[in-house]
Scaffold this motif. Structure first.
Motif, PDB file in Angstrom:
ATOM      1  N   PHE A   5     148.627  81.174 -27.614  1.00 34.59           N
ATOM      2  CA  PHE A   5     147.204  81.452 -27.398  1.00 34.59           C
ATOM      3  C   PHE A   5     146.464  80.243 -26.816  1.00 34.59           C
ATOM      4  O   PHE A   5     145.254  80.271 -26.667  1.00 34.59           O
ATOM      5  CB  PHE A   5     146.531  81.859 -28.708  1.00 34.59           C
ATOM      6  CG  PHE A   5     147.156  83.087 -29.328  1.00 34.59           C
ATOM      7  CD1 PHE A   5     147.101  84.305 -28.679  1.00 34.59           C
ATOM      8  CD2 PHE A   5     147.798  83.007 -30.555  1.00 34.59           C
ATOM      9  CE1 PHE A   5     147.676  85.439 -29.239  1.00 34.59           C
ATOM     10  CE2 PHE A   5     148.368  84.125 -31.115  1.00 34.59           C
ATOM     11  CZ  PHE A   5     148.313  85.338 -30.455  1.00 34.59           C
ATOM     12  N   ILE A   8     144.292  80.817 -23.500  1.00 40.57           N
ATOM     13  CA  ILE A   8     143.436  82.010 -23.411  1.00 40.57           C
ATOM     14  C   ILE A   8     142.000  81.631 -23.002  1.00 40.57           C
ATOM     15  O   ILE A   8     141.429  80.692 -23.544  1.00 40.57           O
ATOM     16  CB  ILE A   8     143.425  82.749 -24.782  1.00 40.57           C
ATOM     17  CG1 ILE A   8     144.797  83.336 -25.086  1.00 40.57           C
ATOM     18  CG2 ILE A   8     142.352  83.818 -24.849  1.00 40.57           C
ATOM     19  CD1 ILE A   8     145.248  84.420 -24.146  1.00 40.57           C
ATOM     20  N   THR A  11     138.652  85.983 -25.721  1.00 38.83           N
ATOM     21  CA  THR A  11     139.175  86.746 -26.851  1.00 38.83           C
ATOM     22  C   THR A  11     138.322  87.999 -27.001  1.00 38.83           C
ATOM     23  O   THR A  11     137.100  87.904 -27.155  1.00 38.83           O
ATOM     24  CB  THR A  11     139.087  85.915 -28.154  1.00 38.83           C
ATOM     25  OG1 THR A  11     139.770  84.682 -27.937  1.00 38.83           O
ATOM     26  CG2 THR A  11     139.698  86.657 -29.329  1.00 38.83           C
ATOM     27  N   VAL A  13     137.682  91.123 -29.368  1.00 39.27           N
ATOM     28  CA  VAL A  13     137.961  91.602 -30.733  1.00 39.27           C
ATOM     29  C   VAL A  13     137.758  93.114 -30.754  1.00 39.27           C
ATOM     30  O   VAL A  13     136.640  93.601 -30.610  1.00 39.27           O
ATOM     31  CB  VAL A  13     137.027  90.932 -31.768  1.00 39.27           C
ATOM     32  CG1 VAL A  13     137.388  91.398 -33.170  1.00 39.27           C
ATOM     33  CG2 VAL A  13     137.095  89.420 -31.656  1.00 39.27           C
ATOM     34  N   VAL A  34     143.090  87.846 -24.374  1.00 42.10           N
ATOM     35  CA  VAL A  34     143.808  88.466 -25.489  1.00 42.10           C
ATOM     36  C   VAL A  34     142.888  89.531 -26.088  1.00 42.10           C
ATOM     37  O   VAL A  34     141.685  89.304 -26.248  1.00 42.10           O
ATOM     38  CB  VAL A  34     144.263  87.437 -26.568  1.00 42.10           C
ATOM     39  CG1 VAL A  34     143.101  86.707 -27.216  1.00 42.10           C
ATOM     40  CG2 VAL A  34     145.081  88.131 -27.664  1.00 42.10           C
ATOM     41  N   CYS A  35     143.469  90.707 -26.361  1.00 38.99           N
ATOM     42  CA  CYS A  35     142.695  91.786 -27.003  1.00 38.99           C
ATOM     43  C   CYS A  35     143.350  92.027 -28.362  1.00 38.99           C
ATOM     44  O   CYS A  35     144.552  92.315 -28.439  1.00 38.99           O
ATOM     45  CB  CYS A  35     142.757  93.032 -26.124  1.00 38.99           C
ATOM     46  SG  CYS A  35     141.767  94.377 -26.773  1.00 38.99           S
ATOM     47  N   ILE A  36     142.555  91.881 -29.421  1.00 37.74           N
ATOM     48  CA  ILE A  36     143.103  91.987 -30.786  1.00 37.74           C
ATOM     49  C   ILE A  36     142.723  93.341 -31.378  1.00 37.74           C
ATOM     50  O   ILE A  36     141.536  93.657 -31.510  1.00 37.74           O
ATOM     51  CB  ILE A  36     142.554  90.860 -31.686  1.00 37.74           C
ATOM     52  CG1 ILE A  36     142.732  89.500 -30.998  1.00 37.74           C
ATOM     53  CG2 ILE A  36     143.224  90.884 -33.050  1.00 37.74           C
ATOM     54  CD1 ILE A  36     142.015  88.357 -31.700  1.00 37.74           C
ATOM     55  N   SER A 149     136.272  80.042 -33.029  1.00 40.27           N
ATOM     56  CA  SER A 149     137.614  80.640 -33.080  1.00 40.27           C
ATOM     57  C   SER A 149     137.578  81.903 -33.923  1.00 40.27           C
ATOM     58  O   SER A 149     136.593  82.162 -34.630  1.00 40.27           O
ATOM     59  CB  SER A 149     138.637  79.658 -33.671  1.00 40.27           C
ATOM     60  OG  SER A 149     138.360  79.436 -35.039  1.00 40.27           O
ATOM     61  N   THR A 152     143.141  85.624 -37.676  1.00 37.80           N
ATOM     62  CA  THR A 152     143.640  86.986 -37.903  1.00 37.80           C
ATOM     63  C   THR A 152     144.385  87.100 -39.228  1.00 37.80           C
ATOM     64  O   THR A 152     144.801  86.094 -39.809  1.00 37.80           O
ATOM     65  CB  THR A 152     144.584  87.418 -36.760  1.00 37.80           C
ATOM     66  OG1 THR A 152     145.797  86.667 -36.893  1.00 37.80           O
ATOM     67  CG2 THR A 152     143.974  87.205 -35.392  1.00 37.80           C
ATOM     68  N   ILE A 158     142.743  81.711 -33.075  1.00 37.07           N
ATOM     69  CA  ILE A 158     142.641  81.759 -31.614  1.00 37.07           C
ATOM     70  C   ILE A 158     141.309  81.170 -31.173  1.00 37.07           C
ATOM     71  O   ILE A 158     140.248  81.616 -31.610  1.00 37.07           O
ATOM     72  CB  ILE A 158     142.780  83.215 -31.112  1.00 37.07           C
ATOM     73  CG1 ILE A 158     144.097  83.811 -31.635  1.00 37.07           C
ATOM     74  CG2 ILE A 158     142.730  83.279 -29.592  1.00 37.07           C
ATOM     75  CD1 ILE A 158     144.270  85.273 -31.354  1.00 37.07           C
ATOM     76  N   SER A 160     139.024  80.168 -27.753  1.00 38.87           N
ATOM     77  CA  SER A 160     138.916  80.392 -26.312  1.00 38.87           C
ATOM     78  C   SER A 160     137.506  80.000 -25.895  1.00 38.87           C
ATOM     79  O   SER A 160     136.631  79.761 -26.735  1.00 38.87           O
ATOM     80  CB  SER A 160     139.211  81.854 -25.966  1.00 38.87           C
ATOM     81  OG  SER A 160     138.366  82.719 -26.687  1.00 38.87           O
ATOM     82  N   TYR A 163     134.057  84.896 -25.931  1.00 37.75           N
ATOM     83  CA  TYR A 163     134.423  85.930 -26.918  1.00 37.75           C
ATOM     84  C   TYR A 163     133.619  87.203 -26.656  1.00 37.75           C
ATOM     85  O   TYR A 163     132.427  87.128 -26.332  1.00 37.75           O
ATOM     86  CB  TYR A 163     134.109  85.466 -28.353  1.00 37.75           C
ATOM     87  CG  TYR A 163     134.894  84.248 -28.764  1.00 37.75           C
ATOM     88  CD1 TYR A 163     136.086  84.358 -29.473  1.00 37.75           C
ATOM     89  CD2 TYR A 163     134.455  82.967 -28.406  1.00 37.75           C
ATOM     90  CE1 TYR A 163     136.822  83.230 -29.833  1.00 37.75           C
ATOM     91  CE2 TYR A 163     135.170  81.845 -28.748  1.00 37.75           C
ATOM     92  CZ  TYR A 163     136.355  81.981 -29.461  1.00 37.75           C
ATOM     93  OH  TYR A 163     137.086  80.860 -29.805  1.00 37.75           O
TER      94      TYR A 163
END
Ligand SMILES: Cc1cc2nc3c(=O)[nH]c(=O)nc-3n(C[C@H](O)[C@H](O)[C@H](O)COP(=O)(O)OP(=O)(O)OC[C@H]3O[C@@H](n4cnc5c(N)ncnc54)[C@H](O)[C@@H]3O)c2cc1C
Length: 437
Positions: A5, A8, A11, A13, A34-36, A149, A152, A158, A160, A163
């Motif tokens: 990560f 990235i 992010t 969420v 990144v897609c969580i 950040s 998780t 993570i 970046s 966000y």
């Protein structure tokens, strides 16, 4: 294999419709995303009836209307029918003049099968380079107004530059973290729904309204989500459902009883005997100031609009497009430009307030509906609501002048609706319109 990560840029969420669409736009804009998302699939897909502005927003994601129809992900929606318990009904459809210049509006939109649509969209986002992380954000770290950040459940931290909060209306992670001002509309509501084989090919949404008895309206939707399946769902205030529960009724019985109220829905009531409908509760609400120096809020995490407006999908895709554009154009900056992010938040709020307050005042609540009749109230709500979405899609407000002019126009319309509500509420309540029509 462990994920890296460290490189990235953004992010996201939540991997619902808003999150997936934004992740795709950002990756297409050259950012590392990144897609969580904790769920493998949308657990309780509703199957939506889309507004006329949604097909263009889906086409921008590589999902043009023709493909969705050909692959059986969607059916045409040419009109909305409001049917009352008395049997009276009216079709609402956009007028022909909208097809001509300068409007050039496509008069067809669609209903979508969300299980199929979500799978296709996730695939498109991953192919565009989005890193898909199956995990859940349990903590968001901040330093004053800046997000630093996310942590998780699986133990990843993570960080970046940017966000996006797309965590949906139940979580609304950033609005809660930053204690953003919330505007509520109407009572808490409950929706319960199920799927049935479609008896005939259908090309429209039907709303079956029950406005007898309790003055706050309840209704049942019929949405053909794919050529063979129809979604049938009941929406009522939480209080109305709680009353029935206190009388000892189970949720399946409440659902069946509602379907039984409408002759067209009785065949579904009989085949619903064995099933337990999917259920959710929601409150219509919009947050203000849904932005910070390095973050924005999109989709239902920013604003939940009532399902009867058919505006949730359009709003989610529109927020995703606008928010990612701001981030992509600020990629070399240290912060998101103050004015762009503030204007974005204003537009989110203007639109959500307009749709939510219009549907509450004109349709759900009794004064206007009972005074002018439910079918005419349908016109009073539908004409400005549909036009506003079309105008928004044409002019795409983004600068200070267009945002404030558009906002002023919406505020004027809201004021006119409130005035109508006020005068209708002051006069003696007429007999419930659908009982007499
Ligand atoms: C009963 C009902 C009927 C509707 N009917 C219509 C309709 O006919 N037409 C229409 O246009 N709209 C309709 N809508 C609205 C439409 O479904 C939504 O607007 C749209 O799906 C919102 O997408 P979203 O991505 O913002 O939110 P969601 O789809 O809720 O996605 C949020 C995602 O975030 C994830 N998430 C939550 N918390 C976390 C966390 N901590 N970490 C990581 N991920 C997290 C969730 O798992 C979820 O996948 C309806 C809504 C309801 C409730």
């Amino acid at each position: 294999m462990t994920n890296d990560f460290s490189q990235i840029d953004v992010t996201v969420v939540g991997g619902g419709l808003a999150g997936m669409a934004a992740a795709f736009h950002l990756a297409k804009g050259g950012l590392r995303v990144v897609c969580i998302e904790p769920e493998t699939a949308n657990r309780d897909p509703v199957g939506e009836s889309l507004d006329w502005s949604a097909p263009d927003l889906l086409a921008a994601l590589g999902l043009p209307m023709a493909r969705l129809l050909d692959e059986g992900f969607a059916t045409y929606k040419r009109h909305v029918t409001l049917r009352l318990r008395s049997g009276a009904f009216e079709h609402y459809e956009p007028s022909d003049w909208l097809t001509r210049p300068p409007f050039n509006v496509e008069l067809r939109t669609i209903h979508v099968d969300r299980t199929k649509l979500d799978a296709a969209l996730r695939d498109i986002a991953i192919k565009a380079g989005v890193l898909w992380l199956r995990d859940k954000v349990v903590r968001v770290e901040r330093s004053q107004h800046t997000v630093t950040s996310v942590v998780t459940q699986g133990g990843a931290q993570i960080s970046s530059q940017w966000y996006l909060d797309a965590s949906g209306s139940t979580a609304s992670l950033f609005p809660r973290l930053f204690n953003l001002p919330a505007y509520e509309f109407g009572p808490k509501k409950v929706a319960m729904w199920d799927y049935f084989p479609a008896p005939l090919p259908l090309e429209g949404t039907t709303l079956n309204a029950d406005c007898e008895g309790p003055f706050y309206m309840s209704w049942v939707w019929q949405i053909p989500i794919n050529p063979g399946t129809i979604s049938v769902g009941y929406v009522a205030s939480g209080e109305a459902i709680a009353d029935k529960r206190r009388q000892g009724m189970s949720l399946p019985n409440i659902f069946r009883e509602q379907l039984d109220n409408f002759p067209e829905l009785r065949p579904f009531a009989q085949s619903a005997a064995e099933v337990s409908p999917r259920t959710t509760s929601f409150s219509c609400r919009a947050y203000g100031n849904t932005n910070g120096p390095n973050w924005l809020v999109i989709g239902e995490s920013a604003a939940m609009v009532d399902p009867m407006t058919s505006n949730g999908v359009t709003a989610a895709l529109r927020h995703a497009e606008e928010a990612s554009k701001i981030i992509v154009s600020s990629r070399n900056d240290r912060q998101l430009p103050w004015l762009s992010r503030r204007l974005y938040s204003r537009r989110v709020l203007y639109m959500a307030n307009f749709f939510n307050s219009g549907i509450e005042k004109i349709i759900y609540d009794w004064p206007v509906r009972n005074r002018i009749g439910a079918l005419r109230a349908g016109d009073v709500y539908t004409i400005p609501a549909w036009s506003m979405n079309n105008i928004y899609s044409r002019i795409r407000p983004s600068g200070i002048v267009s945002t404030f002019l558009f906002g002023a126009f919406l505020t004027t319309l809201r004021f006119a609706m409130n005035l109508l509500y006020f005068f209708c509420a002051r006069s003696k309540p007429a007999a419930p319109a659908c009982a007499t029509s």
